[in-house]
Design a protein around this motif. Structure first.
Motif, PDB file in Angstrom:
ATOM      1  N   ILE A  70       0.612  -0.880   0.104  1.00  0.00           N
ATOM      2  CA  ILE A  70      -0.066   0.107  -0.028  1.00  0.00           C
ATOM      3  C   ILE A  70       0.756   1.071  -0.246  1.00  0.00           C
ATOM      4  CG2 ILE A  70      -1.772   1.296   0.836  1.00  0.00           C
ATOM      5  CD1 ILE A  70      -2.668  -1.260   2.471  1.00  0.00           C
ATOM      6  N   CYS A  73       2.637   1.776  -3.646  1.00  0.00           N
ATOM      7  CA  CYS A  73       1.301   2.720  -4.245  1.00  0.00           C
ATOM      8  C   CYS A  73       1.310   3.701  -4.046  1.00  0.00           C
ATOM      9  CB  CYS A  73      -0.387   1.324  -4.495  1.00  0.00           C
ATOM     10  SG  CYS A  73       0.573  -0.186  -5.088  1.00  0.00           S
ATOM     11  N   LEU A  74       0.918   4.038  -2.944  1.00  0.00           N
ATOM     12  CA  LEU A  74       0.924   5.291  -2.531  1.00  0.00           C
ATOM     13  C   LEU A  74       2.096   6.551  -2.592  1.00  0.00           C
ATOM     14  CD1 LEU A  74      -0.659   5.646   1.083  1.00  0.00           C
ATOM     15  CD2 LEU A  74      -1.653   6.196  -1.169  1.00  0.00           C
ATOM     16  N   VAL A  77       1.983   7.080  -6.553  1.00  0.00           N
ATOM     17  CA  VAL A  77       1.297   7.721  -6.604  1.00  0.00           C
ATOM     18  C   VAL A  77       2.057   9.238  -7.171  1.00  0.00           C
ATOM     19  CG1 VAL A  77      -1.473   9.174  -6.549  1.00  0.00           C
ATOM     20  CG2 VAL A  77      -1.225   6.143  -6.620  1.00  0.00           C
TER      21      VAL A  77
END
Length: 203
Positions: A70, A73-74, A77
């Motif tokens: 997670i 992924c952040l 982004v």
């Protein structure tokens, strides 16, 4: 001429170039030097074991997946947003108006002359010249004021100072037509078109 962050671009390109160069040197050494290859296998194996252990120790409750995915992924982004913001900064500064003034007449209002008028007029005046291989005109806003940038690509043998004087006279005529003196940057360059163009060269 525009608001492109050239210094930041050069820094980023320099960092990227250094990294690519270092990776290339490392790959060459790994392939050609046995001692470096042995060191790489040991170091890479240790890094792999470390990350596998880290992912195993950060598993979510009642799940075999790590919360690090997670976080990754952040982070991706955030990097994507930064890249979009960086791309959006490139080439900024173009303007659609070359003149924008308040009309002092009886009816209140503003008078605006589009930058396309100046661009088309100058391109039309320079387009049919046999001593030019290419012409580009663009309107920019510099410190809140409109300005023009004129790129001309002369053919081989054309005197740059003569060409600059002739372009300047066209700009002065344009200023007389629109009723306002506009700052202009004249860029005279050369390229493959000027050296290998089929049109007759001026010498």
């Amino acid at each position: 001429m525009n608001n492109t962050p050239r210094v930041l671009n050069r820094i980023l390109i320099g960092i990227l170039g250094i990294k690519v160069f270092a990776i290339g040197i490392l790959l060459i050494l790994i392939v050609s030097v046995p001692a470096v290859a042995a060191w790489w296998h040991v170091w890479a194996g240790g890094v792999l074991i470390f990350w596998l252990d880290l992912f195993e120790r950060t598993q979510l409750p009642r799940s075999q997946e790590s919360w690090l995915w997670i976080a990754i992924c952040l982070a991706l982004v955030v990097v994507l947003c930064l890249m979009v913001a960086w791309v959006a900064q490139q080439g900024k500064g173009r303007t659609s108006l070359i003149v924008a003034e308040e009309d002092p007449g009886a009816v209140a209002g503003n008078v605006g002359i589009g930058g396309g008028v100046a661009e088309q007029a100058l391109r039309a005046a320079l387009a049919d010249r046999p001593d030019l291989a290419g012409v580009t005109v663009a309107a920019y806003e510099i410190r809140g004021e409109p300005a023009l940038k004129i790129w001309v690509e002369p053919r081989q043998g054309v005197a740059p100072h003569t060409l600059a004087a002739e372009v300047s006279s066209l700009v002065e005529a344009l200023d007389a037509v629109i009723g306002k003196r506009t700052p202009v940057l004249i860029h005279i360059g050369s390229g493959a078109r000027s050296r290998f163009g089929r049109a007759e060269r001026v010498r």
